[in-house]
Write a protein that holds these residues in place. Structure first.
Motif, mmCIF file in Angstrom:
data_model
loop_
_atom_site.group_PDB
_atom_site.id
_atom_site.type_symbol
_atom_site.label_atom_id
_atom_site.label_comp_id
_atom_site.label_asym_id
_atom_site.label_seq_id
_atom_site.Cartn_x
_atom_site.Cartn_y
_atom_site.Cartn_z
ATOM 1 N N TYR A 166 -23.777 30.592 -18.240
ATOM 2 C CA TYR A 166 -22.505 30.616 -17.498
ATOM 3 C C TYR A 166 -21.646 29.489 -18.023
ATOM 4 O O TYR A 166 -22.089 28.513 -18.495
ATOM 5 C CB TYR A 166 -22.825 30.370 -16.008
ATOM 6 C CG TYR A 166 -23.720 31.282 -15.105
ATOM 7 C CD1 TYR A 166 -23.120 32.265 -14.441
ATOM 8 C CD2 TYR A 166 -25.128 31.176 -15.328
ATOM 9 C CE1 TYR A 166 -23.871 33.357 -13.902
ATOM 10 C CE2 TYR A 166 -25.822 32.400 -14.883
ATOM 11 C CZ TYR A 166 -25.363 33.265 -13.779
ATOM 12 O OH TYR A 166 -25.933 34.163 -13.157
ATOM 13 N N GLU A 167 -20.283 29.828 -18.057
ATOM 14 C CA GLU A 167 -19.351 29.067 -18.571
ATOM 15 C C GLU A 167 -18.306 28.420 -17.431
ATOM 16 O O GLU A 167 -17.750 29.315 -16.688
ATOM 17 C CB GLU A 167 -18.492 29.794 -19.611
ATOM 18 C CG GLU A 167 -17.367 28.655 -20.160
ATOM 19 C CD GLU A 167 -16.617 29.411 -21.343
ATOM 20 O OE1 GLU A 167 -15.286 29.429 -21.183
ATOM 21 O OE2 GLU A 167 -17.214 29.970 -22.130
ATOM 22 N N ILE A 168 -18.362 27.279 -17.390
ATOM 23 C CA ILE A 168 -17.514 26.493 -16.142
ATOM 24 C C ILE A 168 -16.697 25.836 -16.762
ATOM 25 O O ILE A 168 -16.587 25.171 -17.457
ATOM 26 C CB ILE A 168 -18.727 25.602 -15.395
ATOM 27 C CG1 ILE A 168 -20.121 26.441 -14.863
ATOM 28 C CG2 ILE A 168 -17.925 25.292 -14.078
ATOM 29 C CD1 ILE A 168 -20.913 25.951 -13.999
ATOM 30 N N ARG A 169 -15.189 26.006 -16.094
ATOM 31 C CA ARG A 169 -14.089 25.180 -16.550
ATOM 32 C C ARG A 169 -14.129 24.170 -15.496
ATOM 33 O O ARG A 169 -13.843 24.720 -14.309
ATOM 34 C CB ARG A 169 -12.858 25.689 -16.900
ATOM 35 C CG ARG A 169 -12.935 26.973 -17.949
ATOM 36 C CD ARG A 169 -13.132 26.068 -19.153
ATOM 37 N NE ARG A 169 -11.814 25.526 -19.467
ATOM 38 C CZ ARG A 169 -11.044 25.795 -20.084
ATOM 39 N NH1 ARG A 169 -10.737 27.166 -20.589
ATOM 40 N NH2 ARG A 169 -9.809 25.147 -20.384
ATOM 41 N N VAL A 170 -13.706 23.001 -15.572
ATOM 42 C CA VAL A 170 -13.669 21.697 -14.519
ATOM 43 C C VAL A 170 -12.330 20.957 -14.733
ATOM 44 O O VAL A 170 -11.837 20.955 -15.952
ATOM 45 C CB VAL A 170 -14.777 21.033 -14.698
ATOM 46 C CG1 VAL A 170 -14.696 19.914 -13.600
ATOM 47 C CG2 VAL A 170 -16.105 21.547 -14.673
ATOM 48 N N ARG A 171 -11.758 20.795 -13.819
ATOM 49 C CA ARG A 171 -10.387 20.017 -13.923
ATOM 50 C C ARG A 171 -10.575 18.816 -12.923
ATOM 51 O O ARG A 171 -11.074 19.010 -11.714
ATOM 52 C CB ARG A 171 -9.348 21.076 -13.236
ATOM 53 C CG ARG A 171 -7.739 20.261 -13.114
ATOM 54 C CD ARG A 171 -6.886 21.156 -12.611
ATOM 55 N NE ARG A 171 -7.050 21.867 -11.235
ATOM 56 C CZ ARG A 171 -6.717 22.881 -11.127
ATOM 57 N NH1 ARG A 171 -5.729 23.419 -12.008
ATOM 58 N NH2 ARG A 171 -6.885 23.454 -9.889
ATOM 59 N N ALA A 172 -10.122 17.573 -13.449
ATOM 60 C CA ALA A 172 -10.133 16.375 -12.782
ATOM 61 C C ALA A 172 -8.607 16.066 -12.568
ATOM 62 O O ALA A 172 -7.762 15.768 -13.469
ATOM 63 C CB ALA A 172 -10.695 15.347 -13.840
ATOM 64 N N THR A 173 -8.120 15.921 -11.302
ATOM 65 C CA THR A 173 -6.929 15.273 -10.701
ATOM 66 C C THR A 173 -6.953 14.200 -9.975
ATOM 67 O O THR A 173 -7.500 14.153 -9.160
ATOM 68 C CB THR A 173 -6.355 16.585 -10.194
ATOM 69 O OG1 THR A 173 -6.539 17.921 -10.928
ATOM 70 C CG2 THR A 173 -5.012 16.326 -9.802
ATOM 71 N N ASP A 174 -6.036 13.268 -10.451
ATOM 72 C CA ASP A 174 -5.782 12.040 -9.693
ATOM 73 C C ASP A 174 -4.946 12.402 -8.397
ATOM 74 O O ASP A 174 -4.514 13.336 -8.300
ATOM 75 C CB ASP A 174 -5.212 10.794 -10.436
ATOM 76 C CG ASP A 174 -3.912 10.844 -11.092
ATOM 77 O OD1 ASP A 174 -3.337 11.829 -10.294
ATOM 78 O OD2 ASP A 174 -3.531 10.592 -12.143
ATOM 79 N N GLN A 175 -4.915 11.172 -7.521
ATOM 80 C CA GLN A 175 -4.370 11.375 -6.383
ATOM 81 C C GLN A 175 -2.999 10.616 -6.401
ATOM 82 O O GLN A 175 -2.444 10.092 -5.102
ATOM 83 C CB GLN A 175 -5.174 10.897 -5.099
ATOM 84 C CG GLN A 175 -6.481 11.696 -5.040
ATOM 85 C CD GLN A 175 -6.439 13.056 -4.754
ATOM 86 O OE1 GLN A 175 -5.793 13.409 -3.727
ATOM 87 N NE2 GLN A 175 -6.933 13.985 -5.987
ATOM 88 N N GLY A 176 -2.268 10.403 -7.372
ATOM 89 C CA GLY A 176 -1.212 9.699 -7.334
ATOM 90 C C GLY A 176 0.084 10.586 -6.729
ATOM 91 O O GLY A 176 -0.159 11.696 -6.561
ATOM 92 N N SER A 177 1.354 9.973 -6.364
ATOM 93 C CA SER A 177 2.345 10.618 -6.026
ATOM 94 C C SER A 177 2.815 11.803 -6.929
ATOM 95 O O SER A 177 3.354 12.952 -6.377
ATOM 96 C CB SER A 177 3.588 9.619 -5.730
ATOM 97 O OG SER A 177 4.046 8.994 -6.993
ATOM 98 N N SER A 178 2.555 11.490 -8.350
ATOM 99 C CA SER A 178 2.787 12.678 -8.962
ATOM 100 C C SER A 178 1.413 12.898 -9.781
ATOM 101 O O SER A 178 1.234 12.220 -10.763
ATOM 102 C CB SER A 178 4.016 12.224 -10.095
ATOM 103 O OG SER A 178 5.224 12.084 -9.579
ATOM 104 N N PRO A 179 0.444 13.614 -9.339
ATOM 105 C CA PRO A 179 -0.615 13.723 -9.841
ATOM 106 C C PRO A 179 -0.939 14.397 -11.306
ATOM 107 O O PRO A 179 0.033 15.089 -11.706
ATOM 108 C CB PRO A 179 -1.436 14.871 -9.003
ATOM 109 C CG PRO A 179 -0.507 15.035 -7.661
ATOM 110 C CD PRO A 179 0.884 14.781 -8.080
ATOM 111 N N ARG A 180 -1.732 13.840 -12.049
ATOM 112 C CA ARG A 180 -1.867 14.068 -13.331
ATOM 113 C C ARG A 180 -3.477 14.603 -13.597
ATOM 114 O O ARG A 180 -4.318 14.074 -12.528
ATOM 115 C CB ARG A 180 -1.628 12.941 -14.127
ATOM 116 C CG ARG A 180 -0.302 12.476 -13.940
ATOM 117 C CD ARG A 180 -0.148 11.181 -15.261
ATOM 118 N NE ARG A 180 0.172 11.997 -16.378
ATOM 119 C CZ ARG A 180 0.833 11.097 -17.503
ATOM 120 N NH1 ARG A 180 1.078 9.826 -17.472
ATOM 121 N NH2 ARG A 180 1.002 11.714 -18.518
ATOM 122 N N SER A 181 -3.770 15.528 -14.496
ATOM 123 C CA SER A 181 -5.136 16.270 -14.403
ATOM 124 C C SER A 181 -5.591 16.189 -15.758
ATOM 125 O O SER A 181 -4.695 16.044 -16.934
ATOM 126 C CB SER A 181 -4.848 17.703 -14.062
ATOM 127 O OG SER A 181 -4.591 17.602 -12.716
#
Length: 805
Positions: free
Chosen positions: A312-327
């Motif tokens: 299985y291939e899994i794509r993961v995204r990490a996003t911060d909780q800033g006012s302008s979120p970045r990932s």
């Protein structure tokens, strides 16, 4: 209490003293530094008051103070004023530039009051201090240079030149300090002169120092923490762009297979990362896996199956909780490892249940199929039957089997079987599964009805009502349903002699035997027939039971008086000589009873005679004898009424009347054969004739008795006779009595009765343990339990009696 409060109390005391007496007042001022040692001289009171030192002691000079402590005392010998307690100016006069202690000196005779003022001068004994130990500034890393931030002000308990004079800041590259004077107090500000970068230095620690003007100078410090507030200027990043992990296909749901950790150089919500799975990867990945947003743990969401998908291939995204979120992004490759995680599955088809108990060996009962989802060695299976049952498995093709009968079946022993089949694969470790097949056995008519006993003995009272249930015969059949449904019928043993269908009938369903006539013991004592129980099977099976019916006698016949006397209704006559002695034999009454047993056991009694009581009768013998000699007062004719009673319940009786005539001499008496002669002193010819007759009759009787015993001992058990010889009983005087009962009896002598009394039993009544009726010499009868074997006991007693005779 402060100095002002002490001063008011002092003046109030002076006012009171002015009202009471003449006095004079004066004021003296002194000065002393704080914190001087105890005993330090402040001034000379005797000199300054112009009083001789000895007068101070004589007039009782004393220092009066309104303070809680006695700060000063006077030496009455020298007249000096000295320090008695430690003096702390900051304690006495906090926040005041001038501090004075007012005390009074009192003299008596006459009374004089002197006011003394002592000024306390400050020394630099307190260092500057801040209210808090640490002060925190939160400054954004995007703040511009030149921004100012007020600093806390230090406190110093000292005054004047001993108070705070300047502030200093520890060296650093981002901040400086600007000190300004605002009247009597100093203030300081923190000035930013270089931009901040939280990612390089998130916290800046500074030290602020406050210095007073004392000599030597004292200082106090304050820790300043500058928290550089983050700005979301960094994106989350993973340590790898591709992660690889291997898991077994039997990994449990909820198991964590990998924990991702993305980092963000920012702080707070700008570095608070949330993880999500993207649907741009493997289409089935979100169905099989999930990720915890806060921790980045990838968890198995559903069962994995190597045969379905091996990766299985899994794509993961990490996003911060800033006012302008970045990932930030990464990829995870999950490799599924095949294991033997599937147990064999057993399915049963074409189950032929129930199976007849007559099924032959080799009969197919069911088809069994075993499947295993695993492949290779993990998918190869072996199948067998657990426990010992009359069935076996035969392999047809690969994993297909036939379940067949392998032994004899008997529903009455085992009505059903739980056949446990175990299938085991060849994986490592091997897995197995079981299936239970319930096989019911159907009945065939292979068991005949069974009666509890081979024969049944039934006892019925004579004269019972027609239609009474006299017995119930019940058989059991080990089969079931129709094969166990029984019907009952009668089988006649002697259809020509007495058809059983005219005597009894049977309920075909319940087995109740009902009488069709009222029985008469004197006519029919016993009869035998068979009951047949037949089941409803095909073909039907049956069995028989023999029923022996014994009629029980009831006392339904009155005694009958034998000749030469007749029963009540006619008068019989007997003569006795006047010279008859006591015990003279008058007559013997003989009676018989058609009943048997106690119902035929007779007793004789005289009704109450008229006149003198001259006669008696033997209760069991029926012999009438005189009780005494005659007298002139006795009647010449004595009418007697003899009552003959049986021992039945209720008792039945008969009566006979006899007139006994008294004659003058024996010559007038006509001797009859039935009379017993009066005992004489000499042995006459008549006695000889009588003795010969008695011996002859006894011999004939003994021969008949021996023949009867011989026939009885060799008779067959199955014979049933409706008629028998009369019951004969001997008596102490040698006479005999008998009963004409139409019943066959066993004859036996009882060795314990007087003069070899004969005892008679019914012959055909079981059980053999009947009661022994014995008549003794005292005209009474007793009952004794007999022994089980009647024939042997009777023969033995007969032989013993013969020997004793």
């Amino acid at each position: 209490m402060n100095s002002r409060q002490y001063g008011g109390a002092e003046w109030m005391l002076c006012a009171i003293l002015l009202c009471l007496s003449d006095w004079s007042a004066a004021q003296i001022s002194y000065s002393v530094s704080e914190e001087v040692d105890k005993g330090t001289v402040v001034g000379n009171l005797a000199k300054d008051l112009n009083i001789q030192p000895q007068q101070l002691e004589e007039r009782g000079f004393r220092i009066v103070s309104g303070y809680s402590k006695t700060y000063f005392e006077a030496n009455l010998r020298t007249g000096v004023l000295f320090v008695n307690e430690r003096i702390d100016r900051e304690e006495l006069c906090p926040n005041l530039l001038k501090c004075s202690l007012n005390i009074e000196g009192l003299l008596n005779h006459p009374m004089n009051i002197y006011r003394i003022e002592v000024s306390v001068t400050d020394i630099n004994d307190n260092a500057p201090s801040f209210i808090e130990q640490t002060h925190v500034f939160n400054i954004s890393e995007s703040s511009s240079t030149g921004e100012r931030y007020p600093l806390p002000i230090a406190q110093d308990a000292d005054i004047g030149s001993n108070s705070v004079k300047t502030y200093k800041l520890s060296p650093n590259e981002h901040f400086s300090i600007d000190v300004s004077s605002g009247g009597e107090t100093l203030s300081a500000e923190l000035v930013l002169h270089k931009a901040l970068d939280r990612e390089k230095q998130p916290i800046i620690k500074l030290t602020l120092t406050a210095v007073d003007g004392g000599k030597p100078a004292r200082s106090g410090t304050l820790q300043i923490l500058v928290n550089v507030v983050d700005v979301n200027d960094n994106i989350p990043s993973f340590s790898k762009s591709l992660y690889k992990v291997s898991v077994s296909e039997n990994v449990p749901i909820g198991k964590t297979i990998l924990k991702l950790n993305a980092t963000d150089l920012d702080q707070g919500s700008n570095s608070d990362i949330r993880y999500t799975l993207m649907r741009t990867g493997d289409a089935h990945s979100p169905e099989k896996f999930t990720i915890i947003p806060e921790s980045g743990e990838i968890i198995v969401k559903a069962n994995l199956d190597y045969e379905e998908s091996n990766a299985y291939e899994i794509r993961v995204r990490a996003t911060d909780q800033g006012s302008s979120p970045r990932s930030g992004y990464s990829k995870v490759l999950v490799e599924v490892i095949d294991v033997n995680d599937n147990a064999p599955e057993i399915s049963v088809t074409s189950l032929m249940s129930p199976v007849k108990e007559s099924a032959e060996i080799g009969t197919v009962v069911a088809l069994v199929t075993v499947t295993d989802k695993d492949g290779g060695q993990n998918g190869l299976t072996k199948c067998k039957i657990k426990d010992a049952v009359p069935f076996t498995l035969k392999s047809n093709y690969k994993n297909y089997y036939s379940l067949m009968v392998d032994g004899l079946l008997d529903r009455e022993t085992v009505s059903h079987y739980n056949v446990t089949i175990t299938a085991t694969d060849e994986g490592s470790p091997p897995l197995s599964s079981t299936a239970v097949i319930t096989i019911y056995i159907t009945d065939i008519n292979d068991n005949a009805p069974i009666f509890p006993e081979a024969s049944v003995n039934v006892y019925v009272k004579e004269n019972s009502k027609v239609g009474d249930i006299i017995a119930r015969t019940t058989a059991q059949d080990a089969d079931e349903h129709e094969n166990a449904k029984l019907t009952y019928s009668l089988l006649d043993n002697h259809p020509k002699t007495y058809p059983i269908s005219t005597i009894v009938n049977i309920n075909s369903e319940t087995g109740d035997i009902v009488s069709l006539q009222s029985f008469n013991f004197e006519e029919l004592k016993t009869f035998q027939f068979k009951v047949q129980a037949t089941d409803s099977g095909v073909p039907p099976l049956s069995s028989n039971v023999t029923v022996n019916v014994f009629i029980l006698d009831e006392n339904d016949n009155n005694p009958s008086v034998l000749a030469p006397y007749s029963e009540h209704g006619s008068v019989n006559s007997e003569s006795i000589p006047y010279s008859a002695e006591a015990g003279y034999f008058v007559a013997k009454i003989r009676a018989v009873d058609a009943d048997s047993g106690y119902n035929a056991l007779l007793s004789y009694h005289l009704s109450e005679p008229k006149g003198n009581n001259l006669f008696r009768i033997g209760t069991s013998t029926g012999e009438i004898r005189t009780k005494r000699r005659m007298s002139d007062n006795d009647l010449k004719t004595h009418p007697l009424v003899v009552l003959v009673s049986d021992n039945g319940e209720p008792s039945l009786s008969a009566t006979v009347s006899i007139d006994v005539v008294v004659v003058e001499s024996t010559a007038d008496i006509q001797t009859q054969f039935r009379h017993v002669p009066v005992k004489e002193d000499s042995f006459s010819d008549l006695n000889l004739y009588l003795l010969i007759a008695i011996v002859s009759v006894s011999a004939i009787f003994l021969l008949s008795l021996i023949s009867l015993i011989a026939v009885k001992c060799h008779r067959t058990d199955g014979s049933f006779s409706r008629y028998s010889a009369p019951m004969i009983t001997t008596h102490p005087d040698g006479s005999w009595s008998y009963s004409k009962a139409t019943q066959q009896y066993d004859v036996c002598f009882s060795s314990d009765t007087l003069k070899s009394d004969m005892v008679v039993f019914p012959a055909q009544f079981p059980p053999a343990d009947a009661e022994l009726i014995s008549i003794n010499g005292g005209d009474t009868y007793t009952r004794t339990q007999t022994l089980p074997n009647k024939e042997k006991v009777c023969a033995l007693k007969f032989a013993l009696n013969c020997l004793s005779s």
